[in-house]
Scaffold this motif. Structure first.
Motif, short mmCIF file in Angstrom:
data_model
loop_
_atom_site.label_atom_id
_atom_site.label_comp_id
_atom_site.label_asym_id
_atom_site.label_seq_id
_atom_site.Cartn_x
_atom_site.Cartn_y
_atom_site.Cartn_z
N GLU A 28 -37.37 -66.62 -63.51
CA GLU A 28 -36.83 -68.25 -63.13
C GLU A 28 -37.36 -68.86 -61.74
N LEU A 29 -37.62 -67.77 -61.10
CA LEU A 29 -38.72 -68.16 -59.87
C LEU A 29 -39.62 -68.86 -59.56
N ALA A 30 -40.48 -67.88 -60.96
CA ALA A 30 -42.10 -68.59 -60.44
C ALA A 30 -42.25 -69.88 -61.28
N ARG A 31 -40.77 -70.37 -62.28
CA ARG A 31 -41.23 -71.25 -63.40
C ARG A 31 -40.65 -71.95 -62.33
N ALA A 32 -40.35 -72.13 -61.63
CA ALA A 32 -39.49 -73.26 -60.51
C ALA A 32 -40.35 -73.81 -59.60
N VAL A 33 -41.52 -72.45 -58.69
CA VAL A 33 -42.51 -73.12 -58.37
C VAL A 33 -43.51 -74.02 -59.04
N ASN A 34 -43.55 -73.46 -60.22
CA ASN A 34 -44.90 -73.86 -60.85
C ASN A 34 -43.93 -74.72 -60.75
N GLY A 35 -43.39 -75.61 -61.31
CA GLY A 35 -42.69 -76.87 -61.51
C GLY A 35 -42.67 -77.37 -60.81
N ALA A 36 -42.28 -76.70 -59.52
CA ALA A 36 -42.36 -77.56 -58.15
C ALA A 36 -43.66 -78.39 -58.21
#
Length: 176
Positions: A28-36
């Motif tokens: 979830e954290l890595a997806r959030a970084v990629n999305g941002a």
């Protein structure tokens, strides 16, 4: 020598248990970084690591992001070999007098706009190396830092949180 060889065949290997962070939390954290990153940059985030004179502890944690447990490249976050391909310079360690010029040249080679992240306590103020004849000081003594990720060394999850804070930061304007 023969005794050591036979003992190593009988004795199980010494390994550490995997980190306690759950796979779902890291995902979830890595997806959030990629999305941002995609929202701010329109593409994935490219990071160039620069060792300015550290003890290598921060590098071990930073490179753990690429191991099979974290595998952040599957989310589009990648480490690049050249500053010419980077969005972020991730600098570890105190800046030594020998690395000062190299850090400045790396910063100049990074295309605009760009961010500078100081990783670890030594990058903030020199840490245990502060005051040494061979050390200029923290990264901010040489270049303006956009974000500091504290720790000695900071764990991989904290590095991801820092990158997310950099990308989502209200005042995180890109410099050029």
């Amino acid at each position: 020598m023969r005794k050591l060889l036979f003992e190593s065949l009988v004795r199980p290997p010494l390994t550490e248990h995997p980190p306690l962070a759950s796979d779902a939390a890291v995902d979830e954290l890595a997806r959030a970084v990629n999305g941002a990153a995609r929202k701010r940059l329109g593409r994935s985030l490219s990071v160039r690591a620069v060792d300015a004179g550290s003890c290598n502890g921060c590098e071990l944690e930073m490179h753990a992001l690429n191991n099979v447990f974290y595998d952040i490249e599957r989310f589009g976050i990648r480490f690049v070999a050249s500053p010419r391909h980077a969005d972020v310079l991730l600098v570890t360690g105190p800046v030594t007098k020998n690395m000062r010029e190299a850090l400045l040249r790396t910063w100049d080679a990074t295309p605009n706009p760009k961010w500078l992240v100081a990783l670890g306590d030594c990058a903030r103020n020199g840490g245990c190396f502060a005051g040494s004849y061979a050390v200029v000081g923290g990264v901010s003594e040489v270049l303006p830092v956009d974000l500091h990720i504290p720790g000695c060394p900071p764990p991989p999850v904290e590095i991801l949180k820092g990158l997310l804070a950099l990308l989502e930061g209200v005042n995180a304007t890109r410099r050029g």
